[in-house]
Design a protein around this motif. Structure first.
Motif, short mmCIF file in Angstrom:
data_model
loop_
_atom_site.label_atom_id
_atom_site.label_comp_id
_atom_site.label_asym_id
_atom_site.label_seq_id
_atom_site.Cartn_x
_atom_site.Cartn_y
_atom_site.Cartn_z
N VAL A 93 -32.16 -4.25 -42.85
CA VAL A 93 -31.10 -4.62 -43.79
C VAL A 93 -30.83 -6.12 -43.67
O VAL A 93 -30.76 -6.65 -42.55
N THR A 94 -30.69 -6.79 -44.80
CA THR A 94 -30.34 -8.21 -44.79
C THR A 94 -28.85 -8.34 -44.51
O THR A 94 -28.02 -7.77 -45.23
N VAL A 95 -28.54 -9.08 -43.47
CA VAL A 95 -27.15 -9.34 -43.11
C VAL A 95 -26.77 -10.67 -43.73
O VAL A 95 -27.38 -11.70 -43.45
N ILE A 96 -25.77 -10.64 -44.61
CA ILE A 96 -25.31 -11.86 -45.29
C ILE A 96 -24.53 -12.74 -44.34
O ILE A 96 -24.63 -13.95 -44.37
N ARG A 97 -23.71 -12.10 -43.54
CA ARG A 97 -22.92 -12.83 -42.54
C ARG A 97 -22.81 -12.00 -41.30
O ARG A 97 -22.37 -10.84 -41.35
N SER A 98 -23.20 -12.57 -40.17
CA SER A 98 -23.14 -11.87 -38.89
C SER A 98 -21.69 -11.62 -38.48
O SER A 98 -20.78 -12.27 -38.99
N PRO A 99 -21.46 -10.67 -37.55
CA PRO A 99 -20.10 -10.35 -37.13
C PRO A 99 -19.35 -11.57 -36.59
O PRO A 99 -19.93 -12.39 -35.88
N ARG A 100 -18.09 -11.66 -36.99
CA ARG A 100 -17.20 -12.69 -36.43
C ARG A 100 -15.76 -12.24 -36.62
O ARG A 100 -15.45 -11.46 -37.52
N THR A 101 -14.91 -12.76 -35.77
CA THR A 101 -13.49 -12.44 -35.85
C THR A 101 -12.85 -13.34 -36.89
O THR A 101 -12.97 -14.57 -36.83
N GLU A 102 -12.18 -12.70 -37.85
CA GLU A 102 -11.52 -13.43 -38.94
C GLU A 102 -10.16 -13.93 -38.47
O GLU A 102 -9.60 -13.41 -37.50
N PRO A 103 -9.57 -14.91 -39.19
CA PRO A 103 -8.24 -15.40 -38.82
C PRO A 103 -7.18 -14.31 -38.80
O PRO A 103 -6.18 -14.41 -38.09
N TRP A 104 -7.39 -13.23 -39.56
CA TRP A 104 -6.42 -12.13 -39.59
C TRP A 104 -6.68 -11.11 -38.48
O TRP A 104 -6.03 -10.09 -38.41
N GLY A 105 -7.64 -11.39 -37.60
CA GLY A 105 -7.83 -10.58 -36.40
C GLY A 105 -8.85 -9.47 -36.48
O GLY A 105 -9.14 -8.83 -35.47
N LEU A 106 -9.42 -9.20 -37.64
CA LEU A 106 -10.43 -8.16 -37.77
C LEU A 106 -11.82 -8.75 -37.52
O LEU A 106 -12.07 -9.91 -37.84
N VAL A 107 -12.72 -7.96 -36.94
CA VAL A 107 -14.10 -8.38 -36.77
C VAL A 107 -14.85 -7.87 -38.00
O VAL A 107 -14.84 -6.67 -38.29
N GLU A 108 -15.50 -8.78 -38.74
CA GLU A 108 -16.16 -8.42 -39.98
C GLU A 108 -17.60 -8.90 -40.00
O GLU A 108 -17.94 -9.93 -39.45
N MET A 109 -18.43 -8.11 -40.69
CA MET A 109 -19.82 -8.45 -40.95
C MET A 109 -20.09 -8.07 -42.40
O MET A 109 -19.56 -7.07 -42.90
N TRP A 110 -20.92 -8.84 -43.10
CA TRP A 110 -21.21 -8.56 -44.50
C TRP A 110 -22.68 -8.26 -44.70
O TRP A 110 -23.55 -8.96 -44.19
N ILE A 111 -22.93 -7.22 -45.49
CA ILE A 111 -24.29 -6.88 -45.93
C ILE A 111 -24.22 -6.64 -47.43
O ILE A 111 -23.13 -6.67 -48.02
N GLU A 112 -25.37 -6.41 -48.06
CA GLU A 112 -25.40 -6.04 -49.47
C GLU A 112 -26.28 -4.81 -49.64
O GLU A 112 -27.24 -4.64 -48.89
N ASP A 113 -25.94 -3.99 -50.63
CA ASP A 113 -26.81 -2.87 -50.95
C ASP A 113 -27.97 -3.40 -51.79
O ASP A 113 -28.00 -4.58 -52.13
N PRO A 114 -28.95 -2.55 -52.14
CA PRO A 114 -30.11 -3.03 -52.89
C PRO A 114 -29.78 -3.65 -54.26
O PRO A 114 -30.57 -4.42 -54.80
#
Length: 135
Positions: A93-114
């Protein structure tokens, strides 16, 4: 992947108009509000799920969006974003953005579907306010 909770994210052109539509016209109940007063996000109850109306549409890099921008995303809460990151990379899967902690405190990672629909994988850390009992 074990999904703990999910929601549909809408990034409207006019936040106030969309808030009014979902809250007043459709009469959806509010689950929570967040962010600064001038750009407040609202998460509405949507049957067994949630609808978050926040932010604004993201322009697509190739400009082939008819001026509309990207306006819908899927939000999936998982137990361990780092573990999902490894699993998804192994699966190709292509990861658009690797995991990181956001300023609001959640850990987020972004991918896209096909088809290019953005999927946001979210981990809520143990010390985050969303995990605190507010009763």
């Amino acid at each position: 992947m074990e999904v703990l909770s999910s929601r549909i994210l809408i990034r409207p052109r006019d936040l106030g108009v969309s808030h009014h539509f979902y809250r007043e016209v459709l009469g959806l109940a509010v689950y929570r509000e967040f962010g600064p007063p001038h750009g407040r996000g609202i998460v509405f109850f949507l049957g067994q799920g949630f609808l978050e109306v926040s932010g604004s549409p993201e322009r697509l890099p190739d400009g082939d969006d008819g001026g509309r921008g990207r306006s819908a995303e899927i939000w999936l809460q998982v137990r361990d974003v780092q573990a999902e990151h490894r699993h998804l990379l192994d699966a190709g899967v292509t990861v658009i953005r690797s995991p990181r902690t956001e300023p609001w405190g959640l850990v987020e990672m972004w991918i896209e579907d096909p088809d290019g629909v953005r999927i946001v994988l979210v981990e809520v850390p143990a010390d985050h306010p969303l995990r605190q009992d507010i009763r």
